[in-house]
Write a protein that holds these residues in place. Structure first.
Motif, PDB file in Angstrom:
ATOM      1  N   TYR A 108      -8.132  -3.766  -4.434  1.00  0.00           N
ATOM      2  CA  TYR A 108      -8.402  -3.226  -3.179  1.00  0.00           C
ATOM      3  C   TYR A 108      -7.858  -3.177  -1.756  1.00  0.00           C
ATOM      4  CZ  TYR A 108     -12.710  -4.465  -2.758  1.00  0.00           C
ATOM      5  OH  TYR A 108     -13.951  -4.877  -2.815  1.00  0.00           O
ATOM      6  N   ILE A 109      -7.177  -3.089  -1.532  1.00  0.00           N
ATOM      7  CA  ILE A 109      -6.942  -3.221   0.057  1.00  0.00           C
ATOM      8  C   ILE A 109      -7.282  -2.305   1.102  1.00  0.00           C
ATOM      9  CG2 ILE A 109      -5.341  -3.704   1.447  1.00  0.00           C
ATOM     10  CD1 ILE A 109      -2.815  -4.208  -0.224  1.00  0.00           C
ATOM     11  N   ILE A 110      -8.098  -2.603   2.440  1.00  0.00           N
ATOM     12  CA  ILE A 110      -8.933  -1.437   3.285  1.00  0.00           C
ATOM     13  C   ILE A 110      -7.932  -1.855   4.233  1.00  0.00           C
ATOM     14  CG2 ILE A 110     -10.684  -1.109   4.403  1.00  0.00           C
ATOM     15  CD1 ILE A 110     -12.502  -1.934   1.933  1.00  0.00           C
ATOM     16  N   ASN A 111      -7.672  -0.711   4.951  1.00  0.00           N
ATOM     17  CA  ASN A 111      -6.984  -0.244   5.995  1.00  0.00           C
ATOM     18  C   ASN A 111      -7.705   0.963   6.828  1.00  0.00           C
ATOM     19  OD1 ASN A 111      -4.618  -2.067   5.790  1.00  0.00           O
ATOM     20  ND2 ASN A 111      -4.000  -0.825   4.357  1.00  0.00           N
ATOM     21  N   VAL A 112      -7.975   0.127   8.154  1.00  0.00           N
ATOM     22  CA  VAL A 112      -8.840   0.859   8.878  1.00  0.00           C
ATOM     23  C   VAL A 112      -8.410   1.010   9.897  1.00  0.00           C
ATOM     24  CG1 VAL A 112     -10.779   1.481  10.351  1.00  0.00           C
ATOM     25  CG2 VAL A 112     -11.115  -0.356   8.197  1.00  0.00           C
ATOM     26  N   THR A 113      -7.551   2.366  10.280  1.00  0.00           N
ATOM     27  CA  THR A 113      -7.143   2.205  11.298  1.00  0.00           C
ATOM     28  C   THR A 113      -7.493   3.340  12.857  1.00  0.00           C
ATOM     29  OG1 THR A 113      -6.315   4.319  10.488  1.00  0.00           O
ATOM     30  CG2 THR A 113      -4.799   2.713  10.288  1.00  0.00           C
TER      31      THR A 113
END
Lengths: 80, 80
Positions: A75-80
């Motif tokens: 999994y890859i997490i991107n917080v924007t």
């Protein structure tokens, strides 16, 4: 409030029959030269916090517990 | 050879019962303040070409014809 996107994909080496089916369907529709099709999942979430570090920690826990099967998925997490 | 990632998400306003179920499950696991969970799909593909513009055109056609239901879904194409 932070928005996050989590992308869950099968690990390399894990068979992906769904991806293979899509690859076959694309070939049947006349799309040439398409290879290694893999399907994954994407989750968009809103988190009721402004603390990015806390959000990332929480998202990692969500992935480990529910969103991804870490035996076969990354999994890859991107917080924007 | 180019690699591409296509992300398909439900348009705003389209109900997402799967996302709601995940939101409920996250709440049940003790994750607080998680809202607006939406689930989408991600496709990773390899294209047997070096022409980025041609690849993007081809991927757009794939989305319109097979990968996305454009009545209810949006798609984003990333060629790397």
């Amino acid at each position: 409030m932070l928005k996050a996107r989590v992308i869950v994909t099968l690990k390399n080496g894990v068979l992906d029959p769904q991806g293979k089916a899509i690859e076959g369907a694309l070939g049947g529709l006349g799309f040439e030269g398409v290879d290694h099709v893999r399907q994954g999942k994407v989750f968009d979430l809103q988190l009721d916090t402004e603390d990015r570090a806390a959000a990332e920690t929480q998202l990692k826990a969500m992935c480990e517990k529910l969103l991804a099967n870490t035996v076969i998925e990354d999994y890859i997490i991107n917080v924007t």
